[in-house]
Design an enzyme around this catalytic site. Structure first.
Site, PDB file in Angstrom:
ATOM      1  N   CYS A   1      36.377  44.667  41.266  1.00 42.89           N
ATOM      2  CA  CYS A   1      36.272  43.567  40.317  1.00 42.89           C
ATOM      3  C   CYS A   1      35.416  42.227  40.702  1.00 42.89           C
ATOM      4  O   CYS A   1      35.936  41.184  41.413  1.00 42.89           O
ATOM      5  CB  CYS A   1      36.307  43.441  38.469  1.00 42.89           C
TER       6      CYS A   1
ATOM      7  N   VAL B   1      39.487  41.592  43.992  1.00 42.65           N
ATOM      8  CA  VAL B   1      38.756  40.714  43.790  1.00 42.65           C
ATOM      9  C   VAL B   1      37.554  40.502  44.616  1.00 42.65           C
ATOM     10  O   VAL B   1      37.885  40.465  45.664  1.00 42.65           O
ATOM     11  CB  VAL B   1      39.140  39.184  43.672  1.00 42.65           C
ATOM     12  N   LYS B   2      36.535  41.292  44.240  1.00 40.90           N
ATOM     13  CA  LYS B   2      35.204  40.894  45.111  1.00 40.90           C
ATOM     14  C   LYS B   2      34.665  39.796  45.171  1.00 40.90           C
ATOM     15  O   LYS B   2      34.017  38.869  44.049  1.00 40.90           O
ATOM     16  CB  LYS B   2      34.319  41.553  44.110  1.00 40.90           C
ATOM     17  N   CYS B   3      34.618  39.544  46.160  1.00 39.67           N
ATOM     18  CA  CYS B   3      33.057  37.931  46.133  1.00 39.67           C
ATOM     19  C   CYS B   3      32.535  38.305  46.834  1.00 39.67           C
ATOM     20  O   CYS B   3      32.259  39.388  48.309  1.00 39.67           O
ATOM     21  CB  CYS B   3      34.444  36.417  46.528  1.00 39.67           C
TER      22      CYS B   3
END
Ligand code: G3P
Length: 216
Positions: A56, A82-84
């Site tokens: 996400c 976690v998507k960055c």
């Protein structure tokens, strides 16, 4: 090669999980916005359907705010990744989150050097967007092949998660070049499940067997 589903549609996730074909899920802000549902509800339901990494993306633009959002997302479920985005602030957040034991999928990757920077920042995954490179006349999978070689040279533990997949041929080439994972839209997953010659051949076997009037 692991297959993830690239979707925030819980019905698609449920169907793909029932087929037993996916080992994770990736979402992005556009996919989550399309559901019209609270993102926390959608993510928790997806995590209940698939026992694997669920990506996400943060939507903040400063590293500090990305870190705060990332920690909040990670608390939703142990499987949340976690998507960055692979921008300066996203790489700073990646380093900070990975140091806190939070897995990061660095996304919107379009060059091998972006992938290299992400791996050096401790990313657990990098997401090269092959379809969007093809859309502008470049060769997305060639970029992935370069990234596979670079990661092997330095023994990076970061997994290459091929994204923006548009067709089964993207999947074949991703597997040929040694990508660790491909995240697949539901329509492409359904495409690779069916081949007309398989269907025709199976019908002929069953028809001939029925004509023999035997039972197993
Ligand atoms: O979700 C990340 C990536 O798979 C998006 O693909 O089709 O929007 O380029 P696409």
């Amino acid at each position: 090669m692991k297959l993830f589903l690239d979707s925030a549609d819980v019905n698609e996730v449920r169907q793909a999980a029932e087929w037993g074909l996916i080992e994770g899920v990736t979402t992005n802000p556009s996919l989550l916005a399309k559901t019209g549902q609270p993102y926390q509800t959608v993510l928790r339901e997806i995590c209940s359907l698939v026992d694997g990494p669920v990506s996400c993306e943060v939507v903040a633009t400063s590293a500090e705010a990305m870190l705060e959002e990332g920690e909040k997302l990670a608390q939703l479920h142990p499987n949340i990744v976690v998507k960055c985005p692979v921008v300066v602030e996203g790489l700073k957040a990646t380093r900070a989150l990975s140091r806190r034991g939070i897995k990061v999928n660095v996304t919107l990757v379009f060059t091998p050097l972006q992938a290299l920077l992400a791996a050096k920042c401790g990313a657990a995954y990098v997401s090269p967007f092959v379809g969007r490179l093809d859309d502008i006349g470049q060769d997305g999978l060639a970029m992935v092949a370069q990234t596979v070689r670079i990661f092997a040279n330095y023994k990076f533990p970061t997994e290459i998660l091929v994204a923006s997949v548009r067709s089964p041929s993207h999947l074949v080439r991703a597997a040929e070049v040694g990508a660790h994972i491909a995240t697949v839209p539901f329509n492409v997953l359904r495409q690779i499940l069916h081949h007309p010659l398989t269907d025709i051949g199976l019908e002929r076997f069953l028809s001939d067997w029925r004509a023999s009037r035997q039972k197993i």
